[in-house]
Design an enzyme around this catalytic site. Structure first.
Site, PDB file in Angstrom:
ATOM      1  N   ASP A  37     -52.916  42.160  30.125  1.00  0.00           N
ATOM      2  CA  ASP A  37     -53.443  41.460  31.161  1.00  0.00           C
ATOM      3  C   ASP A  37     -54.412  41.202  30.968  1.00  0.00           C
ATOM      4  OD1 ASP A  37     -50.947  41.946  32.880  1.00  0.00           O
ATOM      5  OD2 ASP A  37     -51.386  43.125  33.952  1.00  0.00           O
ATOM      6  N   LYS A  59     -52.223  36.059  34.128  1.00  0.00           N
ATOM      7  CA  LYS A  59     -52.766  36.278  35.479  1.00  0.00           C
ATOM      8  C   LYS A  59     -53.715  35.830  35.991  1.00  0.00           C
ATOM      9  CE  LYS A  59     -48.683  38.458  36.927  1.00  0.00           C
ATOM     10  NZ  LYS A  59     -48.410  39.789  36.539  1.00  0.00           N
ATOM     11  N   MET A 171     -59.328  42.524  45.773  1.00  0.00           N
ATOM     12  CA  MET A 171     -58.541  40.818  45.972  1.00  0.00           C
ATOM     13  C   MET A 171     -59.136  40.280  47.100  1.00  0.00           C
ATOM     14  SD  MET A 171     -54.911  41.675  44.465  1.00  0.00           S
ATOM     15  CE  MET A 171     -54.692  42.935  45.019  1.00  0.00           C
TER      16      MET A 171
HETATM   17  N1  SAH Z   1     -53.926  47.876  39.341  1.00  0.00           N
HETATM   18  C1  SAH Z   1     -56.060  47.702  39.081  1.00  0.00           C
HETATM   19  C2  SAH Z   1     -55.738  46.516  40.993  1.00  0.00           C
HETATM   20  C3  SAH Z   1     -54.972  45.215  40.112  1.00  0.00           C
HETATM   21  S1  SAH Z   1     -55.334  44.487  41.794  1.00  0.00           S
HETATM   22  C4  SAH Z   1     -56.590  48.724  39.383  1.00  0.00           C
HETATM   23  O1  SAH Z   1     -56.168  49.445  40.399  1.00  0.00           O
HETATM   24  O2  SAH Z   1     -57.826  48.544  39.225  1.00  0.00           O
HETATM   25  C5  SAH Z   1     -56.651  43.113  41.016  1.00  0.00           C
HETATM   26  C6  SAH Z   1     -58.023  43.169  41.705  1.00  0.00           C
HETATM   27  O3  SAH Z   1     -58.234  44.914  41.269  1.00  0.00           O
HETATM   28  C7  SAH Z   1     -59.015  42.557  41.575  1.00  0.00           C
HETATM   29  O4  SAH Z   1     -59.309  41.090  43.016  1.00  0.00           O
HETATM   30  C8  SAH Z   1     -60.598  43.184  41.785  1.00  0.00           C
HETATM   31  O5  SAH Z   1     -60.685  43.752  43.689  1.00  0.00           O
HETATM   32  C9  SAH Z   1     -60.050  44.594  41.486  1.00  0.00           C
HETATM   33  N2  SAH Z   1     -60.553  44.891  40.712  1.00  0.00           N
HETATM   34  C10 SAH Z   1     -60.285  45.273  38.683  1.00  0.00           C
HETATM   35  N3  SAH Z   1     -61.126  45.024  38.332  1.00  0.00           N
HETATM   36  C11 SAH Z   1     -62.061  45.091  38.524  1.00  0.00           C
HETATM   37  C12 SAH Z   1     -63.440  45.332  38.172  1.00  0.00           C
HETATM   38  N4  SAH Z   1     -63.579  45.555  36.801  1.00  0.00           N
HETATM   39  N5  SAH Z   1     -64.491  45.329  39.120  1.00  0.00           N
HETATM   40  C13 SAH Z   1     -64.558  45.132  40.330  1.00  0.00           C
HETATM   41  N6  SAH Z   1     -62.792  45.096  40.789  1.00  0.00           N
HETATM   42  C14 SAH Z   1     -62.234  45.017  40.337  1.00  0.00           C
END
Ligand code: SAH
Length: 261
Positions: A37, A59, A171
């Site tokens: 991803d 995505k 998000m």
């Molecule tokens: N499965 C992922 C989340 C997917 S949804 C997890 O467990 O982290 C994607 C959201 O995750 C983004 O919009 C943001 O809110 C958050 N996110 C993912 N990576 C991030 C990062 N490095 N820093 C801040 N927020 C992050």
């Protein structure tokens, strides 16, 4: 090719490639096919054997490279051909990652599957920065929500969420003004501290702090963009006392917040 392969759903962690699990890394090193991803670090792809097939599933918001169904079909096809498939997903595969749908697709197709948990951005990003989601005497509960549905089809229980000690919103950048308005409307104090961490654990990471009353304005002024984690609760105030040490150098858009009580 003889025999059935297997699909490993692997959590890549929040961004820093060192935050993948040992098992996740071992899966990558044995992969024949990697489907990854957008929020996955490029450096992790260096761990994949040179001959392996690397497929970007995309995505990006508004620009889906592959549909969810196409991803399912690809995983199943490669596993049936006998390959070891790693489906590499940001954070933890089962936290807002549609990992459940991918497992369901494998199960329905009779393809062996395994899930390797990851450090979710829901707790990993703030923890790495030194902000605890719980702290004795300050926060005895936390909840993780998506801000994505906060408009239009809003089905969140804001009355209950306003009573959770630490609220973590993924998000949520786009809908931040709406989210803070709902929490205040449900009785959460406008003085409640908030931190937003953009690109947590990645190069260019930024953090902005404020309160429910002013965080939306502060975030807009700094042009905070996804991916970002929003952390709402008194643990942010606590952190103001020890944030002198941080793993990375980051600019602060914050004002000093006094410790409660
Ligand atoms: N499965 C992922 C989340 C997917 S949804 C997890 O467990 O982290 C994607 C959201 O995750 C983004 O919009 C943001 O809110 C958050 N996110 C993912 N990576 C991030 C990062 N490095 N820093 C801040 N927020 C992050």
């Amino acid at each position: 090719m003889a025999g059935m392969g297997k699909v490993f759903l692997v959590g890549a962690g929040p961004g820093d490639p060192e935050l993948i699990t040992v098992r996740g890394l071992r899966c990558l090193r044995r992969a024949d096919v990697v489907i990854y991803d957008r929020l996955v670090s490029e450096a992790l792809l260096d761990e994949v054997p040179p001959g392996a097939e690397r497929i970007f599933a995309g995505k990006a918001p508004g620009a889906h490279t592959m549909s969810q169904e196409e991803i399912h079909a690809l995983m199943i096809d490669r596993a049936r051909a006998g390959y070891t498939v790693v489906r590499l997903k940001g954070g933890d595969p089962f936290v807002f990652g549609r990992g459940g749908e991918e497992v369901a697709a494998c199960a329905a197709a009779g393809v062996p599957w395994e899930v390797v948990p990851g450090v979710s951005s829901a707790t990993g990003v703030s923890t790495r920065m030194g902000i605890p989601v719980t702290h004795r005497g300050v926060a005895g509960s936390f909840a993780v929500i998506t801000g994505h549905r906060a408009d239009g089809q809003d089905d969140q229980n804001w009355a209950a969420l306003a009573r959770v000690d630490t609220l973590v919103v993924l998000m949520g950048v786009k809908r931040l003004p709406y989210i803070v308005a709902r929490l205040i409307q449900q009785g959460r104090s406008p003085d409640t501290p908030v931190a937003i961490i953009e690109r947590g654990t990645c190069p260019g990471e930024r953090v902005v702090t404020g309160t429910l009353a002013d965080i939306a304005v502060r975030a807009a002024a700094l042009d905070i963009r996804p991916p970002a984690v929003i952390l709402i609760g008194d643990v942010v105030r606590l952190w103001e006392h020890w944030k002198g040490y941080l793993p990375v150098q980051i600019p602060f858009g914050s004002h000093p917040v006094p410790l409660r009580g």
